[in-house]
Design a protein around this motif. Sequence first.
Motif, PDB file in Angstrom:
ATOM      1  N   SER A  31       0.856  -1.185   0.000  1.00 52.51           N
ATOM      2  CA  SER A  31       0.000   0.000   0.000  1.00 52.51           C
ATOM      3  C   SER A  31       0.888   1.229   0.000  1.00 52.51           C
ATOM      4  N   ASN A  32       0.455   2.274  -0.689  1.00 51.07           N
ATOM      5  CA  ASN A  32       1.267   3.499  -0.676  1.00 51.07           C
ATOM      6  C   ASN A  32       0.960   4.384   0.538  1.00 51.07           C
ATOM      7  N   ARG A  33       0.012   3.922   1.403  1.00 43.63           N
ATOM      8  CA  ARG A  33      -0.309   4.695   2.612  1.00 43.63           C
ATOM      9  C   ARG A  33      -0.548   3.765   3.794  1.00 43.63           C
ATOM     10  N   THR A  34      -0.273   4.254   4.970  1.00 43.06           N
ATOM     11  CA  THR A  34      -0.582   3.495   6.187  1.00 43.06           C
ATOM     12  C   THR A  34      -2.072   3.594   6.488  1.00 43.06           C
ATOM     13  N   ALA A  35      -2.522   2.735   7.410  1.00 44.27           N
ATOM     14  CA  ALA A  35      -3.927   2.783   7.833  1.00 44.27           C
ATOM     15  C   ALA A  35      -4.266   4.151   8.421  1.00 44.27           C
ATOM     16  N   ASP A  36      -3.378   4.699   9.227  1.00 43.71           N
ATOM     17  CA  ASP A  36      -3.630   6.014   9.834  1.00 43.71           C
ATOM     18  C   ASP A  36      -3.713   7.112   8.782  1.00 43.71           C
ATOM     19  N   GLU A  37      -2.860   7.027   7.756  1.00 41.38           N
ATOM     20  CA  GLU A  37      -2.882   8.033   6.686  1.00 41.38           C
ATOM     21  C   GLU A  37      -4.184   7.950   5.887  1.00 41.38           C
ATOM     22  N   ILE A  38      -4.666   6.734   5.680  1.00 40.93           N
ATOM     23  CA  ILE A  38      -5.938   6.554   4.964  1.00 40.93           C
ATOM     24  C   ILE A  38      -7.085   7.131   5.785  1.00 40.93           C
ATOM     25  N   ARG A  39      -7.101   6.817   7.068  1.00 34.19           N
ATOM     26  CA  ARG A  39      -8.185   7.256   7.952  1.00 34.19           C
ATOM     27  C   ARG A  39      -8.256   8.782   8.048  1.00 34.19           C
ATOM     28  N   MET A 111      -6.935  -3.148   6.765  1.00 34.66           N
ATOM     29  CA  MET A 111      -5.471  -3.199   6.687  1.00 34.66           C
ATOM     30  C   MET A 111      -4.874  -3.573   8.044  1.00 34.66           C
ATOM     31  N   GLU A 112      -5.406  -2.984   9.091  1.00 33.85           N
ATOM     32  CA  GLU A 112      -4.936  -3.323  10.441  1.00 33.85           C
ATOM     33  C   GLU A 112      -5.236  -4.780  10.774  1.00 33.85           C
ATOM     34  N   THR A 113      -6.404  -5.265  10.357  1.00 34.16           N
ATOM     35  CA  THR A 113      -6.765  -6.669  10.588  1.00 34.16           C
ATOM     36  C   THR A 113      -5.793  -7.602   9.867  1.00 34.16           C
TER      37      THR A 113
END
Length: 411
Positions: A31-39, A111-113
């Motif tokens: 992924s080009n972004r982390t879960a936090d960046e997406i959120r 993504m976190e899951t």
Amino acid sequence: MRKILIVGAGQSGLQLALGLQSRGYEVTLMSNRTADEIRAGRVMSTQCMFDTALQHERDLGLNFWESQAPRIEGLGVSVAGPDSSRLIDWVGRLDGYAQSVDQRVKMAGWMETFAQRGGQLVIHGAAVGDLDYFSRNYDLVLVAAGKGELVSMFERDASRSPYDAPQRALAVAYVHGLGPRPEHPEFDAVRCNVVPGVGELFVMPTLTTGGRADILFWEGIPGGPLDVFKGVKDPSEHLALTLELMERFTPWEYARATKVELTDAGGTLAGRYAPTVRHPIGRLPGGGLVLGVADVVVANDPVTGQGSNSASKCAAAYLSSIVEHGEAPFDEAWMNATFDRYWQTAQHVTKWTNAMLSPPPEHVLNLLGAAGRLQPAADRFANGFNDPSDFENFFYEPEKTGAYLASLTRG
């Protein structure tokens, strides 16, 4: 244990990664972004998912937000007249409810899951050169990133792509404070408002990062009066334009939107793309093959709300094909057969979506008008959003439309 690399963490990439993971595959997800960046980022889509697509998520135990998201039980159609009055207005009931979960909520959570369950998550934008290097270490590489350089690896299929330019300019706003629909306020519905020669306004309930909200989504014919969002960077200006256009073209929707405000600073989105079907196999410089997924290979205009539905159906079809293939090599013949399996459903979506981008012929206007008097016609049209293959039976050909409407009035 077979090793699979999936590039792209949207609906299809994540659903497929989690599905393969649950079957014991060793999955790496890029992924080009982390879960936090997406959120914390901008909204990415409008994602109203109908019953079949939702069931694919339930089958994998991924329906984490089903109890929180609004249950969309109907789909309404209004057609505006030249004086901005409503010539047509009805609501069809869905056999199984639909739901919309902001992809910022869903993709971050999934993504976190995936990572918690032991999946290898690589946060890195991938170029063709990277894939060339990585591909040697995997049994199969899947490209599920529908934008950017990687898409250029997949050649446009001209025979299945009638358009080479965008057919709509898209503008989305997520809002709090929308009033209830005066008609049928007792259940949630998606509203499809058609303004002939101008475009469409969709209004749909959703679950976003701040809870329940509604999406206001304009689809404007390029160069027309709705094509005014390009270059608008300020979210409040974007919302003001959205409302101004609602007041002018769909005053019945504007009447319940006078007190709305954006859900958050990332609650707007604008853009456009040409609807395109591509050949499913990408060839890497080193000779390796990669298989395209969902939007990479079949990108339809959002006018029929099929993007996330198609992504879910594609992931489900590919998951079955991979598991059934066992230990055999994922060669070119298998890749083509896997895409063909998905195309069995996707072709109906593409045909219907492309038809809805053109001015409606007389028999379709007759059908939409009759649905205001004949509830079964309204219900059948609404349920076509879940299963677009049914449109073959009553939508495209004047004879079939006429025969269908006659069968209803005879009863």
